[in-house]
Scaffold this active site. Structure first.
Site, mmCIF file in Angstrom:
data_model
loop_
_atom_site.group_PDB
_atom_site.id
_atom_site.type_symbol
_atom_site.label_atom_id
_atom_site.label_comp_id
_atom_site.label_asym_id
_atom_site.label_seq_id
_atom_site.Cartn_x
_atom_site.Cartn_y
_atom_site.Cartn_z
ATOM 1 N N GLU A 1 6.035 -10.471 7.781
ATOM 2 C CA GLU A 1 6.859 -9.275 7.949
ATOM 3 C C GLU A 1 6.490 -8.320 6.810
ATOM 4 O OE1 GLU A 1 11.563 -8.754 8.956
ATOM 5 O OE2 GLU A 1 11.029 -9.608 7.026
ATOM 6 N N HIS B 1 10.840 -22.841 12.581
ATOM 7 C CA HIS B 1 11.453 -21.841 11.693
ATOM 8 C C HIS B 1 12.047 -22.505 10.469
ATOM 9 C CE1 HIS B 1 14.708 -18.723 10.699
ATOM 10 N NE2 HIS B 1 13.550 -18.193 10.386
ATOM 11 N N HIS B 2 11.697 -22.000 9.307
ATOM 12 C CA HIS B 2 12.265 -22.453 8.037
ATOM 13 C C HIS B 2 12.856 -21.255 7.307
ATOM 14 C CE1 HIS B 2 9.162 -26.014 7.788
ATOM 15 N NE2 HIS B 2 10.202 -26.326 8.553
ATOM 16 N N PRO C 1 0.817 -1.208 0.000
ATOM 17 C CA PRO C 1 0.000 0.000 0.000
ATOM 18 C C PRO C 1 0.856 1.266 0.000
ATOM 19 C CG PRO C 1 -0.545 -1.443 1.878
ATOM 20 C CD PRO C 1 0.705 -1.951 1.275
ATOM 21 N N HIS D 1 8.398 -14.294 6.683
ATOM 22 C CA HIS D 1 9.279 -13.112 6.622
ATOM 23 C C HIS D 1 9.854 -13.012 5.214
ATOM 24 C CE1 HIS D 1 9.901 -11.634 10.911
ATOM 25 N NE2 HIS D 1 8.816 -12.385 10.893
ATOM 26 N N GLU D 2 10.260 -11.804 4.842
ATOM 27 C CA GLU D 2 10.646 -11.528 3.449
ATOM 28 C C GLU D 2 9.587 -12.125 2.518
ATOM 29 O OE1 GLU D 2 13.247 -11.325 6.319
ATOM 30 O OE2 GLU D 2 13.156 -13.338 5.494
ATOM 31 N N GLU E 1 14.141 -5.902 13.894
ATOM 32 C CA GLU E 1 15.512 -6.356 13.647
ATOM 33 C C GLU E 1 16.420 -5.218 13.164
ATOM 34 O OE1 GLU E 1 15.115 -9.458 10.724
ATOM 35 O OE2 GLU E 1 14.434 -8.100 9.163
HETATM 36 C C1 NOJ Z 1 15.215 -12.233 8.605
HETATM 37 C C2 NOJ Z 1 14.020 -12.288 9.483
HETATM 38 O O1 NOJ Z 1 13.252 -11.116 9.353
HETATM 39 C C3 NOJ Z 1 14.483 -12.500 10.897
HETATM 40 O O2 NOJ Z 1 13.384 -12.444 11.777
HETATM 41 C C4 NOJ Z 1 15.216 -13.799 10.991
HETATM 42 O O3 NOJ Z 1 15.720 -13.947 12.286
HETATM 43 C C5 NOJ Z 1 16.355 -13.859 9.992
HETATM 44 N N1 NOJ Z 1 15.927 -13.495 8.695
HETATM 45 C C6 NOJ Z 1 16.962 -15.255 9.913
HETATM 46 O O4 NOJ Z 1 16.062 -16.140 9.339
HETATM 47 CA CA CA Z 2 13.478 -9.395 7.468
#
Ligand code: NOJ
Ligand code: CA
Length: 691
Positions: A480, A381-382, A196, A461-462, A486
């Protein structure tokens, strides 16, 4: 005689016009409250639309259309050949969300444009006009002119906003995907923006452009054609084609939210309303909750993802986190760096990730059981490093392993420069794709569906941007897709003081965000190094907020999976402030944005689901300010006890971030409450009804 001759000439002219319709056809639709008026036209053979709000121009005449590689497109020589209207008003329930009951009230206008030259063909644009904006999509039906594969080379949708509107946006097609500090300027200097994207016109109208239900299509950014006038720019695949499809197909909805004030943008459900209902059936296994994690420790160089002596994902640390979660009421513990593949240059070695092999010091079955005994779950987590080929080959097994060990939420990650997603084509040839390409739009849904098979929910994320698909796939809980916490560990420069006051009116309009709030040690890079080769980052990387603002983030930034991101020891040191994080829910009955200005401040109140308490979060940018808040969201005249967490008199994000006042007050529904916020400060309040 003369007069008669004139009349005759006029008659002939009229008759000619009827035989050869030179006059454009214009159709209109209005919002249920009458404020928004949409006009659709085939003027000069082009499909176009325009929108007004209370008589003021919101979107000037803007073209519609589509071009194809192998087919005649829809660009010129078009005429409206059919149209239909409908009205809709009903409500539906979210299994979890920022509000339980969502009202979908709109007027619909479907307009079919037929080509007057070349092969016979037609395309329908379906518009829905809500009180808070307009959505429209292209619908290409099955027809003789569109047999076989279709390659879309360009979508010609335009959005004429005006060059002098204020704009808040992140740049598109840059290496860091959606993770940029927001640009602020006039619409006239926006060149290629992710959506957006939010505009404020000179007349005060607030407009946010985005899309809904992005399925089997590529994402759209806004490319400037002329200053302040944009065209949908579809992200191409590696072969240069924007979208591969077949007829019949529908494009995603293009959404134009319109509100007279900034808060009005937040109080809109049009993106959810333009998505399909839940396709997963019973989703009682999707559970909102709060979590902690083996996470911040890696970002501040306290621990490592890889296995080198201070490996974060070790049995002892994970147990300690589980104990802390159990003691303080968190449902999850995220563990990153548990699986083989992190050693070395993990950014660039995505093919090395093994999603079923743990490091030797991480015992998944044992820890899964340890957590379950304490009423906690491991959050999986992957990290793929963008090697989606490697991930897709292992995805099913990976989710099955997690499910067998009690894991119900998995955070995925696609760390790779934008445009560097690894795919192998049908011939086994390596191709690079964009994070928001049709391929990735498809990948995310494949992952979400594979996860659903195992009753697992996803936090990407990403990711590709959110377009409201949580309605259709409620296990796609959060993501995210913007600069998160971060960046305050290593993101020189860190998120600026106005970041949250922009996010609330831009990124957050698309859906929940896993921002990971709640940092209590506000100078994390000033801790002494844990090991000589583990130097901390640049000390100027730190959250540029007060402590009270960290608490307010739990209300302002909605996410059904909400992290308490700091180390347990930092919470143990501030149990008084930590109490708010323990109390705040992650699932809501109702939400209401009360006041604010884009980039300056925002005040949001939410009522917990399954309870009577209300929570308020207010944050400001670098400017300290006093805001009078109308407590009309509370029951009129009812007495509430308000637990207030606010900036102290001397508070300032830079010089006195920890100056916080925690106090209890009595307030009455309907009265006004003055909030005083320090520079980059905030206020968090829990309202408990006295009765
Ligand atoms: C970026 C992610 O935003 C973060 O949360 C994560 O810890 C790192 N990548 C490693 O996967
Ligand atoms: Ca990130």
């Amino acid at each position: 005689m003369l007069r008669l001759g004139f009349k005759l000439a006029a008659f002939i002219a009229l008759a000619l016009a009827a035989a050869v319709p030179l006059r454009a056809e214009t159709l209109t639709a209005v919002s249920p409250d009458g404020a928004i008026a949409l006009t659709v036209s085939d003027e000069a053979g082009h499909a176009s639309y325009s929108i007004t709000y209370a008589g003021e121009e919101a979107v000037a005449t803007s073209r519609l259309g589509m071009l194809f590689r192998d087919h005649h497109g829809f660009e010129r020589d078009l005429a409206i050949s059919a149209s239909s209207e409908a009205s809709h008003d009903d409500t539906w329930e979210q299994p979890w969300g920022e509000r339980r009951v969502v009202r979908d009230q709109h007027n619909e206008l479907a307009v079919t444009f037929a080509a007057k030259s070349g092969p016979a063909r037609e395309i329908t644009v379906r518009f829905r006009v809500f009180d808070t904006g307009v959505g429209f999509r292209y619908e290409l039906s099955e027809q003789a002119a569109f047999q076989g594969p279709i390659a879309i080379t360009d979508e010609l949708t335009q959005f004429a906003i005006g060059a002098d509107a204020d704009a808040w946006w992140t740049p598109s097609r840059q290496f860091n995907r959606y993770e940029y500090i927001y640009r602020t300027g006039t619409a006239g200097v926006v060149d290629d923006a992710h959506t957006p994207v939010t505009f404020r016109q000179q007349n005060g109208l607030h407009i946010s452009i985005h899309e809904a239900a992005l399925v089997d299509y590529s994402a759209m950014s806004l490319l400037a054609l002329r200053p302040g006038s944009f065209e949908a720019q579809l992200r191409p695949g590696s072969d240069g084609v924007k979208v591969h499809t077949t007829a019949p197909f529908n494009s995603p909805w293009r959404t134009i939210q319109i509100a007279p004030d900034a808060a009005g943008l937040i109080n809109s459900d049009i993106i959810l309303n333009l998505n399909e209902p839940n396709k997963l059936g019973d989703v009682s296994w999707v559970e909102p909750g709060k979590y902690i994690g083996i996470w911040w420790a890696m970002h501040i160089n306290e621990r490592t993802w890889g296995n080198d002596g201070i490996h974060g994902a070790n049995n002892e640390d994970v147990k300690r986190y589980i104990d802390f979660a159990a003691e303080h009421g968190f449902s999850g513990v995220l563990v990153e760096g548990w699986n083989i593949g992190w050693d070395g240059d993990w950014f660039n070695n995505g093919e090395l990730f093994d999603f079923t092999q743990s490091y030797p010091d991480f015992d998944l079955p044992m820890l899964g059981e340890y957590a379950a005994e304490r009423g906690v779950r491991i959050i999986g987590h992957h990290e793929t490093s963008g090697n989606v080929a490697n991930y897709e080959a292992q995805m099913e097994d990976a989710f099955a392993l997690y499910a067998a060990n009690g894991v119900r939420e998995v955070k995925t990650g696609y760390v790779a420069d934008a445009g560097d997603i690894v795919r192998y084509d049908e011939d086994g040839v390596l191709q690079y794709e964009w994070h928001d390409s049709q391929f990735m739009v498809g990948h995310h849904l494949r992952a979400v569906k594979a996860a659903a098979e195992q009753k697992i929910s996803i936090n990407a994320h990403e990711p590709v941007k959110d377009t409201g698909l949580r309605r259709t796939y409620p296990n796609w809980m959060t993501r995210e897709g913007a600069r998160g916490m971060e960046f305050n560990a290593w993101g020189t420069p860190p998120n600026p003081t106005e970041h949250i006051s922009i996010l609330a009116y831009t990124r957050m309009l698309s859906g929940p965000m896993d921002y990971t709030p709640g940092i209590f040690d506000l100078r994390p890079n000033e801790r002494p190094p844990v090991r000589e080769d583990m130097q901390r980052g640049d000390p100027s990387n730190r959250p540029q907020t007060t402590l009270a603002k960290q608490l307010a983030l739990y209300v302002v930034l909605y996410s059904p999976l909400q992290m308490a991101a700091d180390l347990p020891e930092n919470y143990e040191a501030r149990m008084d402030a930590f109490q708010f994080i323990k109390d705040v829910p992650a699932d809501w009955e109702e939400s209401v944005a009360i006041a604010g200005e884009v980039g300056e401040y925002v005040v949001i109140a939410r009522q917990e689901r399954g309870g009577n308490d209300w929570f308020l979060g207010a944050v400001t940018d670098g400017t300290s300010r006093e805001v009078s808040v109308d407590l009309s969201f509370l029951e009129e005249g009812e007495i509430y006890s308000a637990q207030v967490y606010r900036d102290g008199a001397e508070a300032h994000w830079d010089t006195a971030p920890y100056a916080i006042v925690i106090e209890e007050k009595t307030v009455r529904g309907g009265e006004a409450l003055t909030l005083k916020m320090a520079s980059s400060g905030g206020t968090a309040i829990r309202f408990i009804p006295a009765r």
